[in-house]
Design an enzyme around this catalytic site. Structure first.
Site, PDB file in Angstrom:
ATOM      1  N   PRO A   2       0.835  -1.206   0.000  1.00 22.72           N
ATOM      2  CA  PRO A   2       0.000   0.000   0.000  1.00 22.72           C
ATOM      3  C   PRO A   2       0.868   1.254   0.000  1.00 22.72           C
ATOM      4  CG  PRO A   2      -0.786  -1.594   1.626  1.00 22.72           C
ATOM      5  CD  PRO A   2       0.531  -2.100   1.121  1.00 22.72           C
ATOM      6  N   GLU A   3       0.525   2.190  -0.885  1.00 17.22           N
ATOM      7  CA  GLU A   3       1.243   3.456  -0.954  1.00 17.22           C
ATOM      8  C   GLU A   3       0.375   4.546  -0.345  1.00 17.22           C
ATOM      9  OE1 GLU A   3       2.992   4.090  -4.862  1.00 17.22           O
ATOM     10  OE2 GLU A   3       2.961   1.928  -5.255  1.00 17.22           O
ATOM     11  N   ARG A 109       2.355 -12.066   4.668  1.00 20.47           N
ATOM     12  CA  ARG A 109       3.805 -12.237   4.577  1.00 20.47           C
ATOM     13  C   ARG A 109       4.550 -11.813   5.842  1.00 20.47           C
ATOM     14  NH1 ARG A 109       6.142 -10.615  -1.193  1.00 20.47           N
ATOM     15  NH2 ARG A 109       7.862 -11.787  -0.269  1.00 20.47           N
TER      16      ARG A 109
END
Length: 272
Positions: A2-3, A109
């Site tokens: 996510p940016e 992750r």
């Protein structure tokens, strides 16, 4: 990962649901997800506000700050009814609020992190403390951008955009898209780009980020907002993940290369 637009969308979706609520407790199911930076506690504290800088989300409690970085696959999901029953194999932490609701931090992750520090002491996190100006803030001006770029003259311009000490919040998606709109090759050395072109790039970058926020961010695989809803900016992408397709401007085939170790898409005809 996510940016800025995705994290800002999450912040906006959480704000009316969580701000003003008192925290009952923070449960962690993966020990490394939480790092305590000095003495701090959440139990019994009211959440006063939700902030953001770059890709970091900031939970401002009465006496503590909780810093959240989602990294590659992190998600924050609000559950208004039975948060403890919604725990799944990927849940790394659960923030329980009064009123029977909670905020689940899922991360496939396991790279995402929560960092807890006394209120106002976010500088204790070195990564956060080193951030440049937020990419949609008033502090991110053309002049500030030009000065920061000039400190990295030999670096490819895309590497400069990805450098969070230069500008906070830009990742692979929005670097590629802004460079395409600005007509600048991603591997062009930063020191060889004129001030006029850098000013245009800075303005286009801001515009793209604001546009993406308005569309709820970009969703490909993992990203959803705090209510589990996907964004729609992927429908507006010109080059990202479109190598082999026709350039929307000139019709030539979009190419892919690697810049700063990141897969990079561009048009060899439109960008120079």
């Amino acid at each position: 990962m996510p940016e800025l637009p995705e994290v800002e969308t999450i912040r906006r979706s959480l704000e009316p649901l969580c701000v003003g609520r008192r925290c009952l407790k923070l449960l962690t199911f993966t020990p490394e997800v939480l790092e305590e930076l000095g003495g701090a506690e959440l139990s019994g504290q009211k959440l006063l506000s939700l902030g953001r800088k770059g890709k970091y989300l900031l939970f401002h409690f009465e006496a503590s700050d909780l810093i959240c970085h989602l990294r590659m696959t992190g998600r924050l999901i609000f559950d208004g009814e039975s948060p403890e029953k919604s725990i799944n194999p990927y849940t790394r932490a659960l923030l329980l609020f009064e009123g029977g609701c909670g905020l689940r931090f899922d991360d496939v992750r396991r790279f995402g992190r929560l960092k807890l520090c006394p209120r106002g002491e976010t500088w204790r996190d070195k990564g956060f403390a080193a951030l440049g100006p937020d990419a949609i803030s008033e502090a991110f001006t053309p002049q500030a951008f030009i000065e920061a770029v000039r400190r990295h003259p030999a670096a490819p311009i895309k590497a400069v955009l990805l450098n969070q000490t230069v500008v906070a919040g830009v990742g692979n998606i929005y670097a590629d898209e802004s460079l395409f709109r600005a007509g600048i090759r991603p591997d062009r050395r930063a020191g060889r780009i004129s001030e006029a072109r850098l000013t245009n790039l800075q303005q286009l970058l801001k515009a793209i980020l604001v546009e993406a926020i308005g569309l709820g961010g970009t969703s490909f695989r993992d990203y959803v907002n705090a209510l589990g809803r996907k964004g729609h900016f992927q429908l507006k992408l010109a080059v990202y993940q479109k190598e082999g397709q026709a350039c929307p401007n000139c019709g030539q085939t979009l190419k892919k290369c690697f810049v700063a170790g990141r897969g990079t898409r561009y048009c060899a005809h439109c960008q120079h």
